[in-house]
Structure formats: structure tokens, C-alpha cells
Design a protein around this motif. Structure first.
Motif, short mmCIF file in Angstrom:
data_model
loop_
_atom_site.label_atom_id
_atom_site.label_comp_id
_atom_site.label_asym_id
_atom_site.label_seq_id
_atom_site.Cartn_x
_atom_site.Cartn_y
_atom_site.Cartn_z
N LEU A 174 -41.02 -32.62 20.86
CA LEU A 174 -40.68 -31.60 19.87
C LEU A 174 -41.24 -31.96 18.50
O LEU A 174 -41.71 -31.08 17.76
CB LEU A 174 -39.16 -31.43 19.80
CG LEU A 174 -38.62 -30.36 18.86
CD1 LEU A 174 -39.11 -28.99 19.26
CD2 LEU A 174 -37.09 -30.38 18.83
N HIS A 175 -41.24 -33.23 18.17
CA HIS A 175 -41.78 -33.66 16.88
C HIS A 175 -43.30 -33.48 16.82
O HIS A 175 -43.84 -33.08 15.79
CB HIS A 175 -41.41 -35.13 16.64
CG HIS A 175 -42.03 -35.71 15.40
ND1 HIS A 175 -41.61 -35.40 14.14
CD2 HIS A 175 -43.06 -36.61 15.25
CE1 HIS A 175 -42.34 -36.05 13.25
NE2 HIS A 175 -43.23 -36.80 13.91
N ARG A 176 -44.00 -33.77 17.94
CA ARG A 176 -45.46 -33.69 17.93
C ARG A 176 -45.98 -32.26 17.99
O ARG A 176 -46.94 -31.92 17.29
CB ARG A 176 -46.02 -34.49 19.11
CG ARG A 176 -45.95 -36.00 18.93
CD ARG A 176 -46.74 -36.72 20.00
NE ARG A 176 -46.21 -36.45 21.34
CZ ARG A 176 -45.28 -37.18 21.93
NH1 ARG A 176 -44.76 -38.22 21.28
NH2 ARG A 176 -44.86 -36.90 23.15
N TYR A 177 -45.37 -31.43 18.79
CA TYR A 177 -45.94 -30.10 19.05
C TYR A 177 -45.14 -28.94 18.46
O TYR A 177 -45.67 -27.84 18.36
CB TYR A 177 -46.06 -29.89 20.56
CG TYR A 177 -46.84 -30.97 21.26
CD1 TYR A 177 -48.22 -31.09 21.07
CD2 TYR A 177 -46.21 -31.88 22.08
CE1 TYR A 177 -48.94 -32.08 21.71
CE2 TYR A 177 -46.93 -32.88 22.73
CZ TYR A 177 -48.29 -32.98 22.53
OH TYR A 177 -49.01 -33.96 23.17
N GLY A 178 -43.89 -29.17 18.10
CA GLY A 178 -43.09 -28.05 17.63
C GLY A 178 -42.68 -27.18 18.81
O GLY A 178 -42.87 -27.53 19.98
N ALA A 179 -42.14 -26.00 18.51
CA ALA A 179 -41.69 -25.11 19.59
C ALA A 179 -41.43 -23.72 19.04
O ALA A 179 -41.25 -23.52 17.83
CB ALA A 179 -40.42 -25.66 20.25
N GLN A 180 -41.42 -22.75 19.95
CA GLN A 180 -41.07 -21.37 19.63
C GLN A 180 -39.84 -21.01 20.47
O GLN A 180 -39.89 -20.98 21.69
CB GLN A 180 -42.22 -20.41 19.95
CG GLN A 180 -41.92 -18.94 19.68
CD GLN A 180 -42.02 -18.60 18.21
OE1 GLN A 180 -42.85 -19.14 17.49
NE2 GLN A 180 -41.15 -17.70 17.76
N VAL A 181 -38.74 -20.73 19.81
CA VAL A 181 -37.49 -20.36 20.49
C VAL A 181 -37.07 -19.00 19.96
O VAL A 181 -36.45 -18.89 18.90
CB VAL A 181 -36.38 -21.40 20.26
CG1 VAL A 181 -35.13 -21.04 21.07
CG2 VAL A 181 -36.86 -22.80 20.60
N GLU A 232 -36.78 -16.01 17.93
CA GLU A 232 -37.19 -15.68 16.56
C GLU A 232 -37.53 -16.91 15.73
O GLU A 232 -38.09 -16.78 14.62
CB GLU A 232 -36.07 -14.90 15.84
CG GLU A 232 -35.73 -13.55 16.45
CD GLU A 232 -34.71 -13.67 17.56
OE1 GLU A 232 -34.36 -12.64 18.14
OE2 GLU A 232 -34.25 -14.81 17.83
N PHE A 233 -37.23 -18.09 16.20
CA PHE A 233 -37.44 -19.33 15.44
C PHE A 233 -38.75 -20.01 15.86
O PHE A 233 -38.99 -20.23 17.05
CB PHE A 233 -36.28 -20.31 15.66
CG PHE A 233 -34.97 -19.82 15.11
CD1 PHE A 233 -34.62 -20.05 13.80
CD2 PHE A 233 -34.08 -19.13 15.94
CE1 PHE A 233 -33.41 -19.60 13.30
CE2 PHE A 233 -32.87 -18.69 15.45
CZ PHE A 233 -32.53 -18.92 14.12
N HIS A 234 -39.56 -20.33 14.85
CA HIS A 234 -40.79 -21.08 15.09
C HIS A 234 -40.68 -22.43 14.38
O HIS A 234 -40.64 -22.50 13.15
CB HIS A 234 -42.02 -20.33 14.57
CG HIS A 234 -43.30 -21.09 14.73
ND1 HIS A 234 -43.92 -21.26 15.95
CD2 HIS A 234 -44.07 -21.74 13.82
CE1 HIS A 234 -45.01 -21.98 15.79
NE2 HIS A 234 -45.13 -22.27 14.50
N LEU A 235 -40.60 -23.48 15.18
CA LEU A 235 -40.52 -24.84 14.66
C LEU A 235 -41.92 -25.45 14.69
O LEU A 235 -42.52 -25.61 15.77
CB LEU A 235 -39.56 -25.69 15.48
CG LEU A 235 -38.06 -25.42 15.33
CD1 LEU A 235 -37.66 -24.12 16.01
CD2 LEU A 235 -37.24 -26.56 15.92
N GLY A 236 -42.43 -25.76 13.53
CA GLY A 236 -43.78 -26.33 13.45
C GLY A 236 -43.79 -27.80 13.84
O GLY A 236 -42.76 -28.46 13.99
#
Length: 296
Positions: free
Chosen positions: A81-88, A90-94
């Protein structure tokens, strides 16, 4: 054997009824946003499969008494999660997002409380002068290392220092930007504080950590009663009639005063004449008496 089967079925239905009654009592007794988060967490854990694949969005089924709330969860590895982020949703984690403390596996929970359940935030936060124009969205994280069916997981923190977390309300807000009035991004903190910020783009907000978010707009002022417009000719006719009526009443008042003054003058004249006639009669009687006095 038939009795045993009947007893088994009775026990099953009784257990289901108790669970339903418990869920109903929980739903009716919820007064705080924190309690709602804990209940959603517990139902999320109960609905998870041990073999749930990492990075796959799983929809959580809630009891009927929580209708209107939509919950999704995803399991990640902390390092991934730290390296690639995620899309959940409505939330986009860079990339670069930090989970504290960094457990081996992280369970990210996304909440959409809907408009009905979002009203609970009016009771827990000061939103005077504003109204919600979107459902409350929540982004929370819990540890997912051990078997979650035994005990409740503890909450983790999500921090976005390098790239902010983007929240897209485009598909769930009822606000229209055609009027030129842009909603504000509301961030609901755990200590009861509300932070308002401008949008970074239409219906898109940013955040630096986990929490609950929504769009708000200033409440419209109370509407004043609408006065009916009177046409010009009606106004002229009304003014003329009013002026004529006023002149008529003034004339009646003057006539009444004139008649009163006239009567008063006539009465004074009659009194004066009466006094004069009485004095004349007395004078005449005295004169006659003086002339007809007999002599001895």
C-alpha cells in the motif's frame, strides 16, 4: 426423531430472531458517530472470508436496520500500500501513503452513510449555517494480521504526506455547480471539530489522513413573505376613492360644526329676548300699579 428436528428448527429461528432484535436495538440506540463506526467494523469483520484475496474490493452486507449505509473493504499488505497506493471507491490513495502502526496486513474500510445516516453528524458536530449536499464518506483502517473472527481489530492511522488523498463526490452529490455556488469540503475530526476547505476541482476534495468527509453549502436565509404587486390603475383608483371619502367626511364635520355654532347663537338670541321681554313686563306692571293706586 421428528421432535428433535422440530427442536433444532425452533432453536435456529429463535437464534435468528435474537440476532435481528439485537441489530434493531443497536440501530435504534445509535447516537454517536463513533459507535456507528465500531458497529460497522464488527459487521465487516464478521462478513470477511479467511481466504479473501489481497487488493480485491469486498462488499459488506449489513442488517436491514442499517439500510442506506454502503460499506466496502479491501485487504492490503502495508508495504505494498505504501509503494503503490490504492483506489477504494471514491478514495484515491497515492503512493507513499503511511499506515501507523504498520501491520503486516491492513483492512481498509470505506463507508457511504447515505443521507439518512449522515444526519447523525448534525448531532455530533456543529454545522450551524450549513447543510450537507452529499452523504458522509468514511475511510478507516484496521489491522488484519491475525484471525479476525477472534476478537476485534484495533484501528490504524492512514497518513498521506507525499501525495494527498483525493475524494471524488461527483457520483453521489446532489449539489449543482450551475448556479456558481461551489460546495465546501468538510472534514470531521475525531474530537468533534469540523474543518472546511475549498475544493481542488469540481466535487473533488483532498485529505491528509483517514476520517469522515462530506460536501456542505451555506443554508439559504429564511424566505420573507412575498408581497403582491398592485397594478398602477388600481392604485390610482384607490387613491382617488380614498381622497373623495376623506373630503366627504371633512365636509360632514364642517357642516356639523356650523350647525352646532348656529344653534348656539340662536339659543343665546332666544335667551336674550326672553330676558328683555321679562324686564319689559315688570316695567309695565310697575307703571300700571303706580297709576291705579286708590286714594284714601
Amino acid at each position: 426423531m421428528g421432535f428433535d428436528l422440530f427442536s433444532f428448527i425452533f432453536i435456529i429461528f429463535s437464534w435468528a430472531s435474537l440476532l435481528s432484535m439485537k441489530a434493531e436495538a443497536e440501530a435504534e440506540g445509535i447516537k454517536s458517530a463513533r459507535l456507528l463506526d465500531l458497529l460497522i467494523r464488527d459487521y465487516t469483520v464478521k462478513s470477511l472470508d479467511r481466504d479473501l484475496r489481497t487488493g480485491i474490493v469486498h462488499t459488506v452486507t449489513l442488517p436491514a436496520n442499517f439500510s442506506g449505509i454502503k460499506v466496502d473493504t479491501v485487504r492490503f499488505r502495508c508495504g505494498s500500500l505504501h509503494r503503490y497506493g490504492a483506489q477504494v471507491k471514491e478514495f484515491h490513495l497515492g503512493s507513499g501513503v503511511i499506515v501507523q502502526p504498520c501491520a503486516e496486513r491492513v483492512m481498509v474500510v470505506r463507508q457511504n452513510l447515505g443521507y439518512n445516516w449522515s444526519s447523525i453528524y448534525y448531532a455530533n458536530y456543529d454545522l450551524s449555517g450549513y447543510q450537507l449536499v452529499s452523504p458522509i464518506l468514511g475511510l478507516l483502517a484496521y489491522n488484519a494480521d491475525s484471525d479476525l473472527s477472534y476478537g476485534s481489530p484495533f484501528e490504524l492511522g492512514i497518513l498521506a504526506r507525499e501525495k494527498t488523498i483525493k475524494i471524488d463526490f461527483s457520483n453521489i452529490t446532489k449539489a449543482s455547480n450551475k448556479t456558481g455556488n461551489w460546495p465546501l469540503c468538510a472534514s470531521f475530526e475525531g474530537n468533534g471539530k469540523v474543518t472546511l476547505k475549498k475544493q481542488v476541482s469540481p466535487n473533488v476534495c483532498v485529505a491528509t489522513k483517514h476520517g469522515h468527509f462530506g460536501l456542505v453549502m451555506e443554508s439559504p436565509p429564511p424566505s420573507l413573505p412575498v408581497r403582491k404587486k398592485i397594478s398602477r390603475w388600481k392604485l390610482v383608483v384607490g387613491s382617488s376613492v380614498g381622497a373623495a371619502l376623506g373630503a366627504f367626511l371633512l365636509g360632514l364635520l364642517l357642516v356639523a360644526m356650523f350647525v352646532k355654532v348656529k344653534k348656539k347663537a340662536r339659543m343665546e338670541e332666544l335667551v336674550r329676548r326672553a330676558y328683555e321681554e321679562e324686564a319689559l313686563q315688570v316695567s309695565m306692571v310697575g307703571h300700571v300699579r303706580a297709576r291705579t293706586t286708590p286714594t284714601i
